[in-house]
Design a protein around this motif. Structure first.
Motif, PDB file in Angstrom:
ATOM      1  N   GLU A  88       0.816  -1.212   0.000  1.00 37.87           N
ATOM      2  CA  GLU A  88       0.000   0.000   0.000  1.00 37.87           C
ATOM      3  C   GLU A  88       0.852   1.266   0.000  1.00 37.87           C
ATOM      4  O   GLU A  88       0.511   2.259  -0.648  1.00 37.87           O
ATOM      5  N   ARG A  89       1.987   1.222   0.677  1.00 35.98           N
ATOM      6  CA  ARG A  89       2.798   2.427   0.786  1.00 35.98           C
ATOM      7  C   ARG A  89       3.507   2.791  -0.523  1.00 35.98           C
ATOM      8  O   ARG A  89       4.168   3.829  -0.587  1.00 35.98           O
ATOM      9  N   ARG A  90       3.396   1.927  -1.566  1.00 41.36           N
ATOM     10  CA  ARG A  90       4.015   2.214  -2.851  1.00 41.36           C
ATOM     11  C   ARG A  90       3.005   2.207  -4.005  1.00 41.36           C
ATOM     12  O   ARG A  90       3.388   2.267  -5.160  1.00 41.36           O
ATOM     13  N   GLN A  91       1.730   2.152  -3.707  1.00 39.91           N
ATOM     14  CA  GLN A  91       0.727   2.047  -4.766  1.00 39.91           C
ATOM     15  C   GLN A  91       0.621   3.318  -5.596  1.00 39.91           C
ATOM     16  O   GLN A  91       0.377   3.252  -6.804  1.00 39.91           O
ATOM     17  N   LEU A  92       0.799   4.463  -4.982  1.00 45.41           N
ATOM     18  CA  LEU A  92       0.718   5.707  -5.749  1.00 45.41           C
ATOM     19  C   LEU A  92       1.880   5.802  -6.724  1.00 45.41           C
ATOM     20  O   LEU A  92       1.705   6.176  -7.891  1.00 45.41           O
ATOM     21  N   ALA A  93       3.076   5.458  -6.263  1.00 48.75           N
ATOM     22  CA  ALA A  93       4.239   5.505  -7.138  1.00 48.75           C
ATOM     23  C   ALA A  93       4.105   4.487  -8.260  1.00 48.75           C
ATOM     24  O   ALA A  93       4.492   4.754  -9.405  1.00 48.75           O
ATOM     25  N   GLU A  94       3.555   3.322  -7.959  1.00 52.50           N
ATOM     26  CA  GLU A  94       3.366   2.319  -9.007  1.00 52.50           C
ATOM     27  C   GLU A  94       2.423   2.839 -10.085  1.00 52.50           C
ATOM     28  O   GLU A  94       2.699   2.739 -11.287  1.00 52.50           O
ATOM     29  N   ARG A  95       1.313   3.390  -9.662  1.00 50.71           N
ATOM     30  CA  ARG A  95       0.336   3.915 -10.619  1.00 50.71           C
ATOM     31  C   ARG A  95       0.952   5.041 -11.462  1.00 50.71           C
ATOM     32  O   ARG A  95       0.743   5.109 -12.675  1.00 50.71           O
ATOM     33  N   ALA A  96       1.728   5.896 -10.823  1.00 53.61           N
ATOM     34  CA  ALA A  96       2.346   7.011 -11.540  1.00 53.61           C
ATOM     35  C   ALA A  96       3.409   6.525 -12.518  1.00 53.61           C
ATOM     36  O   ALA A  96       3.509   7.016 -13.645  1.00 53.61           O
ATOM     37  N   PHE A  97       4.217   5.546 -12.096  1.00 58.24           N
ATOM     38  CA  PHE A  97       5.280   5.051 -12.970  1.00 58.24           C
ATOM     39  C   PHE A  97       4.705   4.319 -14.175  1.00 58.24           C
ATOM     40  O   PHE A  97       5.197   4.447 -15.302  1.00 58.24           O
ATOM     41  N   ARG A  98       3.654   3.571 -13.963  1.00 57.70           N
ATOM     42  CA  ARG A  98       3.019   2.852 -15.072  1.00 57.70           C
ATOM     43  C   ARG A  98       2.461   3.816 -16.109  1.00 57.70           C
ATOM     44  O   ARG A  98       2.425   3.488 -17.305  1.00 57.70           O
ATOM     45  N   ALA A  99       2.019   4.977 -15.676  1.00 57.97           N
ATOM     46  CA  ALA A  99       1.418   5.942 -16.592  1.00 57.97           C
ATOM     47  C   ALA A  99       2.448   6.757 -17.365  1.00 57.97           C
ATOM     48  O   ALA A  99       2.097   7.469 -18.308  1.00 57.97           O
ATOM     49  N   LEU A 100       3.721   6.664 -16.974  1.00 58.72           N
ATOM     50  CA  LEU A 100       4.757   7.442 -17.658  1.00 58.72           C
ATOM     51  C   LEU A 100       5.022   6.906 -19.054  1.00 58.72           C
ATOM     52  O   LEU A 100       4.910   5.698 -19.295  1.00 58.72           O
ATOM     53  N   PRO A 101       5.418   7.775 -19.987  1.00 58.47           N
ATOM     54  CA  PRO A 101       5.904   7.280 -21.278  1.00 58.47           C
ATOM     55  C   PRO A 101       7.127   6.389 -21.066  1.00 58.47           C
ATOM     56  O   PRO A 101       7.864   6.533 -20.091  1.00 58.47           O
ATOM     57  N   GLY A 102       7.341   5.464 -21.993  1.00 64.70           N
ATOM     58  CA  GLY A 102       8.462   4.539 -21.869  1.00 64.70           C
ATOM     59  C   GLY A 102       9.802   5.245 -21.773  1.00 64.70           C
ATOM     60  O   GLY A 102      10.686   4.814 -21.041  1.00 64.70           O
ATOM     61  N   ALA A 103       9.971   6.346 -22.520  1.00 64.36           N
ATOM     62  CA  ALA A 103      11.236   7.078 -22.475  1.00 64.36           C
ATOM     63  C   ALA A 103      11.479   7.665 -21.089  1.00 64.36           C
ATOM     64  O   ALA A 103      12.609   7.656 -20.588  1.00 64.36           O
ATOM     65  N   SER A 104      10.435   8.155 -20.450  1.00 63.30           N
ATOM     66  CA  SER A 104      10.576   8.718 -19.105  1.00 63.30           C
ATOM     67  C   SER A 104      10.920   7.627 -18.099  1.00 63.30           C
ATOM     68  O   SER A 104      11.737   7.825 -17.185  1.00 63.30           O
ATOM     69  N   GLN A 105      10.293   6.460 -18.233  1.00 65.93           N
ATOM     70  CA  GLN A 105      10.624   5.330 -17.368  1.00 65.93           C
ATOM     71  C   GLN A 105      12.105   4.977 -17.488  1.00 65.93           C
ATOM     72  O   GLN A 105      12.793   4.754 -16.490  1.00 65.93           O
TER      73      GLN A 105
END
Length: 366
Positions: free
Chosen positions: A136-153
């Motif tokens: 739970e303490r990393r769910q926001l970061a997971e959601r945000a990282f998944r939404a990033l463009p591949g180049a940003s990741q």
């Protein structure tokens, strides 16, 4: 006699030359035989060592089992078994595939007979018992990282987690260093904005949504939260997790990303990164050049030159072993990919590089 393996190209490239990007190489996997081997060679050269290192972390054991897991991860991501083209940030995809491969093999008794290390509580057995979902303490970061463009990741992962110079992710994306540096700053802001957006979208109450922007303001200005904000954080776990994740952007973004994407063994993977170790050794070396703290006997101690030579020799032997392992796995993986014989729609999708890395959400492989 000509070598059966393609030559290992220099990486990063020389000044003024831009390398083929990871998405371009993935697109070549569905092309002619020679170009497919060329792509496999380059992708292994770029990502094999990290994939194997994380396999060692997940197994709590080294070769040969780690090589088998790493090869399976490459085949899963690049061989088409995930059901779509592997584009975007390849390194996190490969590492996630390593984790899931070890988890799956640890649940197979026949695999455990062949690879007893899968039963280790610090390795496969522990990974199998761990919760597969993101905490739970990393769910926001997971959601945000998944939404990033591949180049940003890619830029965030290689700069923050791998601690590599900007020329490395720039090469993976086929960019020049100046463009990549600008894009990295934008990626950090995108990720931060994505965490705030995820906090708002997942907020359990209207009061949490009201405090959305107030969460980030104290972090940016470097001061304590406002009294009203402190009262809300004391009673709201969702907002406390959000504040903690936002607080890692200025100091600890590497840990946040590693824990978000990998979960299991994130800290150990961070410690295994060559660029990070080299930086730590440089700091230690500069400290060692100065006189050490005076011991009780009143004499200073320094590291003898022979000890430094021994460390250098050991490092070179480890490098030679890693290169040998990479070449052996190159032969195995190239054979697997060629034998798979892509045809029809799957071949066409890779030949055209269906989808742009900036338009593809991150596939977790869970």
């Amino acid at each position: 006699m000509q070598s059966p393996h393609p030559p290992r190209p220099p990486y990063p490239p020389g000044p003024g030359a831009l390398p083929e990007s990871d998405p371009d190489l993935v697109a070549l996997l569905g092309g002619p035989h020679a170009r497919r081997h060329h792509a496999v060679a380059l992708l292994l050269d770029r990502h094999w060592r990290a994939t194997r290192d994380y396999a060692v972390v997940c197994l709590a054991a080294a070769d040969p089992s780690a090589r088998l897991v790493a090869t399976a991860a490459f085949h899963q991501v690049l061989g088409g078994t995930t059901g779509g083209p592997a584009v975007g940030a390849l390194r996190p995809q490969l590492l996630a595939a390593v984790r899931e491969t070890v988890r799956a093999w640890a649940a197979d008794e026949s695999a455990c007979v062949v690879m007893p290390e899968l039963r280790k509580p610090t390795g496969g057995r522990g990974l199998r018992a761990a919760m597969p979902a993101t905490p739970e303490r990393r769910q926001l970061a997971e959601r945000a990282f998944r939404a990033l463009p591949g180049a940003s990741q890619c830029l965030l992962w290689h700069s923050e987690v791998e601690a590599e110079p900007i020329t490395i992710p720039a090469g993976l994306l086929g960019l020049d260093a100046a463009t990549a540096a600008t894009a990295l700053e934008q990626a950090r802001e995108q990720f931060r904005a994505g965490c705030l957006r995820a906090h708002r979208e997942l907020a359990p109450t209207g009061e949490c949504r009201f405090h959305n922007r107030l969460l980030d303001a104290p972090v940016r200005r470097g001061g304590p939260p406002l009294p009203e904000e402190r009262r809300h954080l004391a009673s709201c776990r969702h907002c406390r997790h959000a504040a903690e994740q936002l607080g890692r952007f200025d100091d600890g973004l590497d840990v946040l990303l590693a824990e978000t994407v990998l979960g299991w063994g994130a800290r150990r993977y961070l410690d295994s990164r060559p660029a990070r170790r080299a930086a730590n050794q440089s700091v230690s070396g500069s400290s060692a050049a100065r006189p050490a703290a005076r011991p009780p006997g009143g004499r200073h101690h320094t590291v003898p030159e022979s000890g430094r030579r021994t460390k250098v020799a050991a490092s070179r032997r480890r490098t030679a072993l890693a290169v040998g392992a990479g070449l052996a796995s190159l032969a195995l993986l190239a054979t697997v990919l060629v034998a798979e014989g892509r045809s029809g729609e799957a071949s066409g999708s890779r030949a055209t590089g269906r989808g742009h890395p900036n338009q593809v959400a991150f596939p977790w492989g869970r």
